[in-house]
Write a protein that holds these residues in place. Structure first.
Motif, PDB file in Angstrom:
ATOM      1  N   THR A 289     -26.913 -30.325  17.425  1.00  0.00           N
ATOM      2  CA  THR A 289     -26.248 -29.727  18.580  1.00  0.00           C
ATOM      3  C   THR A 289     -24.796 -30.201  18.633  1.00  0.00           C
ATOM      4  OG1 THR A 289     -26.478 -29.270  20.957  1.00  0.00           O
ATOM      5  CG2 THR A 289     -26.863 -31.538  20.257  1.00  0.00           C
ATOM      6  N   THR A 290     -24.054 -29.718  19.621  1.00  0.00           N
ATOM      7  CA  THR A 290     -22.672 -30.179  19.818  1.00  0.00           C
ATOM      8  C   THR A 290     -22.543 -30.658  21.249  1.00  0.00           C
ATOM      9  OG1 THR A 290     -21.925 -28.011  20.511  1.00  0.00           O
ATOM     10  CG2 THR A 290     -21.759 -28.509  18.153  1.00  0.00           C
ATOM     11  N   ILE A 291     -21.390 -31.207  21.586  1.00  0.00           N
ATOM     12  CA  ILE A 291     -21.251 -31.882  22.879  1.00  0.00           C
ATOM     13  C   ILE A 291     -20.833 -30.915  23.982  1.00  0.00           C
ATOM     14  CG2 ILE A 291     -20.159 -33.858  24.030  1.00  0.00           C
ATOM     15  CD1 ILE A 291     -22.157 -34.531  21.757  1.00  0.00           C
ATOM     16  N   GLY A 292     -20.422 -29.721  23.634  1.00  0.00           N
ATOM     17  CA  GLY A 292     -20.177 -28.738  24.691  1.00  0.00           C
ATOM     18  C   GLY A 292     -19.002 -27.827  24.442  1.00  0.00           C
ATOM     19  N   SER A 293     -17.811 -28.407  24.254  1.00  0.00           N
ATOM     20  CA  SER A 293     -16.649 -27.529  24.143  1.00  0.00           C
ATOM     21  C   SER A 293     -16.407 -27.139  22.690  1.00  0.00           C
ATOM     22  CB  SER A 293     -15.411 -28.212  24.718  1.00  0.00           C
ATOM     23  OG  SER A 293     -15.145 -29.401  24.039  1.00  0.00           O
ATOM     24  N   PHE A 294     -15.922 -25.915  22.510  1.00  0.00           N
ATOM     25  CA  PHE A 294     -15.433 -25.438  21.220  1.00  0.00           C
ATOM     26  C   PHE A 294     -13.926 -25.226  21.349  1.00  0.00           C
ATOM     27  CE2 PHE A 294     -19.748 -25.249  19.885  1.00  0.00           C
ATOM     28  CZ  PHE A 294     -19.659 -25.311  18.506  1.00  0.00           C
TER      29      PHE A 294
ATOM     30  N   ARG B 127     -22.173 -16.631  18.278  1.00  0.00           N
ATOM     31  CA  ARG B 127     -22.384 -16.073  16.928  1.00  0.00           C
ATOM     32  C   ARG B 127     -22.045 -17.110  15.860  1.00  0.00           C
ATOM     33  NH1 ARG B 127     -25.436 -13.438  19.104  1.00  0.00           N
ATOM     34  NH2 ARG B 127     -24.961 -11.495  20.176  1.00  0.00           N
ATOM     35  N   ASN B 128     -20.929 -17.808  16.059  1.00  0.00           N
ATOM     36  CA  ASN B 128     -20.542 -18.828  15.074  1.00  0.00           C
ATOM     37  C   ASN B 128     -21.591 -19.925  14.974  1.00  0.00           C
ATOM     38  OD1 ASN B 128     -18.234 -17.432  14.589  1.00  0.00           O
ATOM     39  ND2 ASN B 128     -16.847 -18.866  15.604  1.00  0.00           N
ATOM     40  N   GLN B 129     -22.118 -20.336  16.102  1.00  0.00           N
ATOM     41  CA  GLN B 129     -23.121 -21.408  16.068  1.00  0.00           C
ATOM     42  C   GLN B 129     -24.401 -20.928  15.394  1.00  0.00           C
ATOM     43  OE1 GLN B 129     -23.244 -23.935  19.890  1.00  0.00           O
ATOM     44  NE2 GLN B 129     -22.131 -22.108  20.511  1.00  0.00           N
ATOM     45  N   GLU B 130     -24.761 -19.659  15.645  1.00  0.00           N
ATOM     46  CA  GLU B 130     -25.944 -19.117  14.968  1.00  0.00           C
ATOM     47  C   GLU B 130     -25.725 -19.116  13.463  1.00  0.00           C
ATOM     48  OE1 GLU B 130     -26.312 -15.342  16.994  1.00  0.00           O
ATOM     49  OE2 GLU B 130     -28.203 -16.001  17.908  1.00  0.00           O
ATOM     50  N   ALA B 131     -24.528 -18.669  13.069  1.00  0.00           N
ATOM     51  CA  ALA B 131     -24.223 -18.603  11.636  1.00  0.00           C
ATOM     52  C   ALA B 131     -24.257 -19.995  11.017  1.00  0.00           C
ATOM     53  CB  ALA B 131     -22.863 -17.951  11.423  1.00  0.00           C
ATOM     54  N   LEU B 132     -23.835 -20.978  11.788  1.00  0.00           N
ATOM     55  CA  LEU B 132     -23.838 -22.346  11.273  1.00  0.00           C
ATOM     56  C   LEU B 132     -25.256 -22.901  11.165  1.00  0.00           C
ATOM     57  CD1 LEU B 132     -20.818 -23.699  13.314  1.00  0.00           C
ATOM     58  CD2 LEU B 132     -21.010 -23.836  10.825  1.00  0.00           C
ATOM     59  N   GLY B 133     -26.177 -22.316  11.912  1.00  0.00           N
ATOM     60  CA  GLY B 133     -27.556 -22.802  11.880  1.00  0.00           C
ATOM     61  C   GLY B 133     -27.805 -23.983  12.796  1.00  0.00           C
TER      62      GLY B 133
ATOM     63  N   ASP C 102     -29.186 -25.923  16.101  1.00  0.00           N
ATOM     64  CA  ASP C 102     -30.471 -25.719  16.773  1.00  0.00           C
ATOM     65  C   ASP C 102     -30.335 -25.509  18.273  1.00  0.00           C
ATOM     66  OD1 ASP C 102     -32.065 -26.094  14.385  1.00  0.00           O
ATOM     67  OD2 ASP C 102     -31.381 -28.176  14.480  1.00  0.00           O
ATOM     68  N   VAL C 103     -29.513 -26.324  18.915  1.00  0.00           N
ATOM     69  CA  VAL C 103     -29.294 -26.151  20.356  1.00  0.00           C
ATOM     70  C   VAL C 103     -27.835 -25.755  20.544  1.00  0.00           C
ATOM     71  CG1 VAL C 103     -29.219 -27.304  22.590  1.00  0.00           C
ATOM     72  CG2 VAL C 103     -31.133 -27.726  21.041  1.00  0.00           C
ATOM     73  N   LEU C 104     -27.633 -24.575  21.131  1.00  0.00           N
ATOM     74  CA  LEU C 104     -26.286 -24.021  21.226  1.00  0.00           C
ATOM     75  C   LEU C 104     -25.649 -24.348  22.579  1.00  0.00           C
ATOM     76  CD1 LEU C 104     -26.833 -20.481  19.620  1.00  0.00           C
ATOM     77  CD2 LEU C 104     -26.888 -22.747  18.558  1.00  0.00           C
ATOM     78  N   VAL C 105     -24.355 -24.122  22.644  1.00  0.00           N
ATOM     79  CA  VAL C 105     -23.610 -24.293  23.896  1.00  0.00           C
ATOM     80  C   VAL C 105     -22.770 -23.035  24.098  1.00  0.00           C
ATOM     81  CG1 VAL C 105     -23.495 -26.804  23.716  1.00  0.00           C
ATOM     82  CG2 VAL C 105     -21.688 -25.408  22.676  1.00  0.00           C
TER      83      VAL C 105
ATOM     84  N   ASP D  75     -31.641 -16.099  20.789  1.00  0.00           N
ATOM     85  CA  ASP D  75     -32.993 -16.616  21.005  1.00  0.00           C
ATOM     86  C   ASP D  75     -33.037 -18.136  20.939  1.00  0.00           C
ATOM     87  OD1 ASP D  75     -33.944 -14.074  21.230  1.00  0.00           O
ATOM     88  OD2 ASP D  75     -34.367 -13.876  19.076  1.00  0.00           O
ATOM     89  N   LYS D  76     -31.966 -18.711  20.392  1.00  0.00           N
ATOM     90  CA  LYS D  76     -31.925 -20.177  20.347  1.00  0.00           C
ATOM     91  C   LYS D  76     -31.649 -20.718  21.750  1.00  0.00           C
ATOM     92  CE  LYS D  76     -31.461 -21.179  15.706  1.00  0.00           C
ATOM     93  NZ  LYS D  76     -30.438 -21.638  14.767  1.00  0.00           N
ATOM     94  N   PRO D  77     -32.095 -21.937  22.051  1.00  0.00           N
ATOM     95  CA  PRO D  77     -31.800 -22.474  23.385  1.00  0.00           C
ATOM     96  C   PRO D  77     -30.303 -22.766  23.568  1.00  0.00           C
ATOM     97  CG  PRO D  77     -32.957 -24.101  22.023  1.00  0.00           C
ATOM     98  CD  PRO D  77     -32.920 -22.821  21.238  1.00  0.00           C
TER      99      PRO D  77
END
Ligand code: GLN
Ligand code: ZN
Length: 756
Positions: free
Chosen positions: A433-438, A474-480, A482-485, A549-551
């Motif tokens: 996961t990431t900490i929140g901001s992009f 979309r970028n986070q999905e492409a990166l694979g 698991d928990v998105l922001v 569909d990812k959380p």
């Protein structure tokens, strides 16, 4: 007659002139002469603005940091900064930020470590010592500023950091004891004092705020040693303490052989009479009677009520000043034309605080009648604030009164919760996961600015932010991952964003306060009872979740961090404001949960920053701070996963409190400490999930996969692997997408390798 003075003035400039000059100079768009000229102009105007004082501080102006200036004065720049080509200014900025303006990028060095200046949000450059450190006086900067002040007809009082506090602020890199350097240090101070006396300084303000901290016998002895040696020098020394009570150092401070002592009467009101009684009669007592730490008008009549008897007792020996340097408040309230007039009338910035000082002084010298009009006006403002219905909200008061211990408890212990969460979320081992901001791209900033100015319609702004959220998902999905922001595109700042949506907060336009170097913050003003009129983040998060569909994690700032990065009320304890914030965030957490958000992160980046100066006071703070977090976070179902994030790297001494927060997952900054930071978690047997940051987001460099794998292996030696997450150190808002994408690709690849 009472003598008036000031301990220090904000140097950044009412319009942040120094900030812009510095940044242009670093970028090569201003010359050294340009920078010096702007600095000299600022000094002159600041002296002008303080000219009604009997003594005006000189030497408090700094191009970067007053502690670094003292290191220069004492010839103690780190060798890696000093022993290079270029001029003195290059060496100075090299020590401050790794690079002088004339250095090529290849030749950057490690910048000096930065740390918090006592319990303020100002950060200083830590002096570096070894057993071999030698000091060599370099008085030029001070002497020049003194001469400059004298030319302008200023009644100058040079300000320096005292020898004991200077050592106290620093660190040795070789395990030696920095106190051993005192004897080597004192001759430089003696010389400096003589030079200042020669240059016409009658008084020198020597700052020793270390006296408000817990000092062991060696440090206390160092004070005696130092000041007995320095008493031979000619200028009269005003020993300045501030930010806290002297407590068991009070007698020590009274007995040191100096000509006067400054006490912060705002943070140590109960010590005023003790020190007034104890201080030998040949010494002056300077009382800091106006807060240098907040932006509220002083209740002048109330102050005079206790001050008049002290004046009676001390007569000519009484000096008056703000409690500490005014560095920690914005410059000029009169610029705040956009502020609600009712609220503005309750406030005072640096210049207004100096006006208050004059009113108090005249009232003492000539009687209250001589300033009747000012006192009446002040009373009207104080009463208006006290009685305002905008300050007190009975519903909020009732809700706080109804808080029970249960409110902060989860329904079941972590072990039960995590099983339910896992069943619902179905995350792989080592979830990423990431900490929140992009990245906050120029387009995002531009859109926010236009929206603010009214040049972009709300619907267009919303559409643009949604497009940004979509791209981020979309970028986070492409990166694979698991928990998105959702990426926080809509947030200017993690505190201001929430403050703007809460009743009880006000915002300034120019209320800038220096944080470090050219960096300033504009703390929002918490003036009234906190109420959340409506949901603050739910629509954005719901939208983000609808795309995938990812959380998606809901993302909030915690009550303690909001509090610690605001100007807070002085009419109720911080604890009470924090509980009100906790209730507001709790409502938001529950609304997110109702909207179907299964993971909610509540950042507490500033929890540590609120720790009191003395460790013996920590428990009291941690009790209400952790309780506030628990109230905010824990009103959810067991199957809802609560995350928290903290971006600092010292947990040893607060690990027990961190565990009490009972977050299901904590993400922390660790990458620069080789996971040694996790030792605290290990030895405490910290029970919940942990995401130790695997790469440093402050650097543009792309991390290396093997390195991340190794770090995670080190982590797994300390924390069972099934409880580990993989994430960067902190939010990515300051980075560019070109940096973020490859870095996260590497991070995800490392996670996959670890799973295999
Ligand atoms: N969620 C915030 C971000 O990612 C946290 C920032 C912080 O910890 N300072 O930017
Ligand atoms: Zn962080």
């Amino acid at each position: 007659m009472v003598t008036t003075h000031n301990l220090g003035f904000p140097r950044i400039g009412g319009q942040r002139e120094l900030k812009f000059a510095l940044e242009q100079y670093w970028a090569g768009r201003k010359t050294e002469q340009d920078l010096s000229a702007i600095a000299a102009e600022l000094r002159e105007s600041h002296w002008q603005q303080q000219s009604a004082l009997d003594f005006v501080p000189v030497g408090d102006f700094s191009l970067y940091d007053q502690v670094l200036d003292m290191s220069v004065t004492l010839g103690n720049l780190p060798a890696r900064a000093a022993d290079k080509e270029g001029n003195e200014l290059d060496a100075y900025f090299r020590a401050a930020r790794g690079r002088g303006a004339n250095d090529s990028p290849c030749c950057a060095i490690a910048a000096g470590e930065m740390t918090k200046w006592f319990d303020t949000n100002y950060h200083y450059i830590v002096p570096e010592f070894t057993a071999d450190t030698e000091f060599k006086l370099n008085p030029e900067r001070l002497i020049n500023q003194l001469a400059e002040a004298q030319q302008h007809g200023v009644s100058a009082k040079p300000v320096i950091i005292g020898p004991v506090t200077y050592l106290w602020l620093g660190k040795t890199s070789d395990g030696s004891n920095r106190l051993d350097l005192l004897e080597r240090l004192l001759p430089a101070y003696s010389q400096l004092l003589e030079i200042l006396a020669d240059a016409g300084a009658e008084w020198v303000q020597i700052d020793e705020p270390a006296l408000v901290t817990e000092l062991d016998a060696n440090w206390r002895y160092a004070f005696n040693l130092a000041y007995h040696q320095l008493k031979a020098n000619r200028p009269k020394l005003l020993l300045a303490t501030y930010f806290g009570e002297l407590r068991n150092n009070l007698q020590l401070a009274c007995e040191l052989p100096v000509a006067g002592v400054h006490l912060d009467a705002i943070s140590a009101p109960d010590e005023v009479n003790r020190i007034a009684d104890w201080l030998p009669t040949h010494k002056v007592l300077s009382l800091g009677v106006i807060s240098g730490r907040n932006i509220w008008k002083t209740d002048l009549n109330k102050t005079l009520n206790w001050l008049e008897p002290v004046h009676e007792k001390l007569g000519e020996r009484l000096w008056l000043a703000p409690s500490c340097s005014l560095l920690h408040v914005p410059v000029d309230l009169s610029q705040e034309t956009g502020l609600d007039p009712e609220i503005r009338n309750w406030l005072a910035f640096a210049l207004q605080k100096l006006d208050e000082l004059h009113v108090l002084t005249r009232a003492l010298n000539e009687g209250r009648e001589s300033v009747q009009q000012q006192l009446t006006q002040n009373q009207t403002a104080i009463d208006s604030r006290r009685n305002s219905t905008r300050v007190t909200n009975p519903d909020v008061r009732a809700a706080v009164a109804d808080i029970t211990t249960e409110l902060g408890n989860r329904q079941s212990p972590y072990a039960q919760r995590i099983a339910l969460q896992q069943e619902k979320l179905q995350l792989p081992a080592f979830p990423t996961t990431t900490i929140g901001s992009f990245p906050q791209t120029p387009e995002i900033r531009q859109a926010r600015l236009q929206f603010r100015k009214g040049d972009l319609a709300a619907a267009d702004y919303e559409a643009q932010m949604k497009a940004e959220i979509e791209r981020c998902i979309r970028n986070q999905e492409a990166l694979g991952l698991d928990v998105l922001v959702h990426g926080e595109a809509e947030r200017n700042d993690m505190v201001e964003y929430f403050g703007e949506q809460l009743d009880g907060y006000a915002f300034t336009r120019f209320g800038w306060v220096q944080s470090y170097g050219s960096r300033c913050v504009k703390p929002p003003i918490l003036f009234g009872d906190i109420r959340r009129p409506k949901a603050m983040t739910v629509d954005w998060i719901r939208y983000a979740q609808s795309l995938t569909d990812k959380p998606v994690k809901g993302m909030l700032t915690g009550p303690v961090t909001i509090l610690n990065w605001s100007f807070v009320r002085d009419d109720q304890p911080r604890k009470d404001s924090c509980l009100q914030l906790a209730l507001a965030i709790r409502e938001e957490v529950q609304d997110l949960e109702k909207a179907g958000v299964g993971i909610i992160q509540i950042d507490e980046a500033a929890l540590r920053e609120g720790l009191p100066l003395r460790q013996s006071d920590w428990e009291g703070y941690l009790d209400w701070a952790i309780n506030s977090f628990r109230i905010a976070a824990n009103g959810v179902e067991d199957s809802t996963q609560i995350h928290t994030h903290m971006c600092y790297s010292e947990f040893n001494d607060i690990i027990e409190a961190i565990a009490r927060m009972d977050a299901d997952v904590i993400t922390i900054e660790t990458s620069r400490s080789d996971m040694e930071l996790l030792d605290a978690f290990k030895s405490f047997e910290y029970p919940n999930d942990i995401g130790p940051g695997v790469y440093d987001i402050h650097s543009p460099n792309v991390p290396n996969k093997e390195q991340i794998i190794n770090l995670m292996k080190l982590a797994a030696e300390r924390i069972p692997a099934e409880r580990l997450w993989i994430n960067p150190d902190c939010g990515l808002k300051t980075r560019k997408w070109e940096e973020v994408t490859p870095a996260l690709e590497t991070m995800v690849a490392a996670a996959q390798a670890l799973r295999a």
